[in-house]
Enzyme design. Structure first.
Site, PDB file in Angstrom:
ATOM      1  N   LYS A 121      22.924  27.622  34.013  1.00 37.75           N
ATOM      2  CA  LYS A 121      23.750  26.452  34.363  1.00 37.75           C
ATOM      3  C   LYS A 121      23.622  25.434  33.243  1.00 37.75           C
ATOM      4  O   LYS A 121      22.568  25.324  32.613  1.00 37.75           O
ATOM      5  CB  LYS A 121      23.242  25.802  35.655  1.00 37.75           C
ATOM      6  CG  LYS A 121      24.264  24.944  36.355  1.00 37.75           C
ATOM      7  CD  LYS A 121      25.221  25.826  37.116  1.00 37.75           C
ATOM      8  CE  LYS A 121      26.203  25.128  37.967  1.00 37.75           C
ATOM      9  NZ  LYS A 121      26.888  26.034  38.881  1.00 37.75           N
ATOM     10  N   GLY A 174      35.932  19.881  54.934  1.00 40.27           N
ATOM     11  CA  GLY A 174      36.423  19.931  53.556  1.00 40.27           C
ATOM     12  C   GLY A 174      37.459  21.018  53.400  1.00 40.27           C
ATOM     13  O   GLY A 174      37.128  22.210  53.476  1.00 40.27           O
ATOM     14  N   GLY A 191      39.620  21.574  50.683  1.00 35.39           N
ATOM     15  CA  GLY A 191      40.122  21.587  49.312  1.00 35.39           C
ATOM     16  C   GLY A 191      40.475  23.014  48.937  1.00 35.39           C
ATOM     17  O   GLY A 191      40.972  23.783  49.768  1.00 35.39           O
ATOM     18  N   VAL A 245      38.760  25.785  48.455  1.00 30.20           N
ATOM     19  CA  VAL A 245      38.185  26.884  49.248  1.00 30.20           C
ATOM     20  C   VAL A 245      38.481  26.708  50.738  1.00 30.20           C
ATOM     21  O   VAL A 245      38.922  27.643  51.414  1.00 30.20           O
ATOM     22  CB  VAL A 245      36.649  26.971  49.042  1.00 30.20           C
ATOM     23  CG1 VAL A 245      36.068  28.109  49.870  1.00 30.20           C
ATOM     24  CG2 VAL A 245      36.304  27.166  47.573  1.00 30.20           C
TER      25      VAL A 245
END
Ligand code: NAD
Length: 346
Positions: free
Chosen positions: A83, A178, A180, A182
């Site tokens: 990452k 949520g 959005g 996904v």
């Protein structure tokens, strides 16, 4: 007490390498953590965030890269975990900074492959791509919609949770926090499977649009976590599961896409003690990474069959946790780490 050193942190979490990078001309500053390349190149997005301090950014890179190793190992991908985090600030010259970041990725010669994460725009990845080919840019129609793949993976994990908890999917009430990229796909997929959908989003227009599309109900954002339901699907932010929220949950299952849903690993045991079946986030939300890796590393035309295996993994983890009277999080982590240890050092 003596402060913990950087190398002590790396050895505690098992990292191979961490790079601190900076480019004074563009204002680029950040960390790139490679947790493991034992199973293949370290995959991991780049995150741009206004961190409260440098140590917080460093810790984020360590934590997120380790989670990527668990995710890729559980998904049986020929890949490891990494990452990168970039500290956002008002004087950051974005295009130049991301190009400089691309040169750092290029210098790793393929040991690290990056892509989008929190705070990243398409133009940022274009800039990274001017310096390296080790970046996924999501503008290739053959790759497909990554959000849709992630949602499909979550739906397979949820199918396994329903099976383990003896709940019929048809008619089950699922709250999606949520909607959005996904969450909206998840609402469509689950509505198609006969679930009753309730959605909550800080963006009320979006919540209404998705609810209308799937024939579902809208909940206010502050009620999502406490609404009575068969399954709660956190698809917004991390850290939603903590001692305070867990005590108030009325869901029998928690299975969603959000990364780092548990505020601490101990929260997994809290969920188990309340009899709530938790789908470890890095297991349930691996669909996007599976698609990306299969496309980039293996050249696969499609990955729908691979996503179905998330169901079997979730069932295995739920059964292991029941047998050991432990948490699903601990069961998934031990499975993933055993796979990493079993890999030949490359
Ligand atoms: P997104 O930004 O498209 O959607 C997030 C939605 O959550 C937005 O509509 C936002 O308004 C809403 N939201 C934010 N805070 C909220 C709150 N407190 N209550 C209700 N709604 C809230 O993000 P996404 O790409 O759909 O990703 C969702 C989560 O899944 C993130 O945690 C992300 O890290 C994780 N994830 C995404 C993918 C992917 O393929 N996009 C893959 C793995 C994990």
């Amino acid at each position: 007490m003596r402060p913990v050193t950087v190398l002590e942190r790396l050895s505690a979490l098992g990292h191979e390498q961490v790079i601190a990078f900076q480019d004074p001309r563009s204002g680029l500053r950040g960390f790139l953590a490679i947790h493991s390349t034992r199973r293949g190149p370290a995959l991991g997005g780049v995150r741009l965030l206004r961190y409260p301090s440098e140590p917080r950014a460093f810790e984020d890179a360590l934590r997120l890269s380790r989670a990527m190793t668990l995710k890729t190992a559980l998904a049986e991908l020929p890949a490891g975990g990494g990452k990168a985090v970039i500290l956002d600030h008002p004087r950051l010259k974005r295009a130049a900074a991301f190009e400089a970041f691309g040169r750092i990725v290029e210098g790793l010669g393929g040991r690290f492959h990056t892509g989008p994460d929190v705070g990243i725009r398409a133009a940022d990845l274009e800039a990274v791509g001017r310096a390296t080919s080790h970046v996924s840019r999501e503008r290739d129609a053959r790759l497909g919609d990554i959000g849709q793949h992630t949602a499909m993976g979550v739906s397979h994990a949820l199918r396994a949770c329903f099976e383990h908890a003896h709940i019929a999917p048809r008619g089950a009430r699922v709250v999606i926090q949520g909607v959005g990229s996904v969450g909206a796909w998840l609402a469509r997929i689950l509505a198609e499977a006969g679930c009753r959908i309730a959605v909550a989003d800080l963006n009320a227009v979006r919540a209404r649009r998705v609810a209308r599309e799937v024939g579902g109900e809208v909940l206010s954002a502050d009620r999502a976590l406490t609404a009575a339901c068969d399954a709660l699907a956190p698809c917004a932010l991390g850290g939603v599961l903590n001692p305070r929220t867990i005590a108030r949950l009325k869901a029998r299952i928690v299975c969603g896409a959000a990364n780092n849903q548990l505020s601490t690993p101990g929260d997994a045991l809290r969920l188990a003690r309340r009899g709530i079946l938790y789908a470890p986030d890095y297991l349930a939300n691996a669909g996007g990474v599976i698609r990306g890796a299969e496309y980039e590393l293996l050249g696969r035309a499609q990955s729908w069959r691979s996503l179905e295996r998330i169901h079997d993994r979730m069932l295995q983890v739920a059964r292991l946790a029941s047998r050991h009277r432990g948490s699903t999080h601990a069961a998934a982590e031990s499975l993933a780490l055993a796979r990493v240890r079993a890999a030949r050092v490359r």
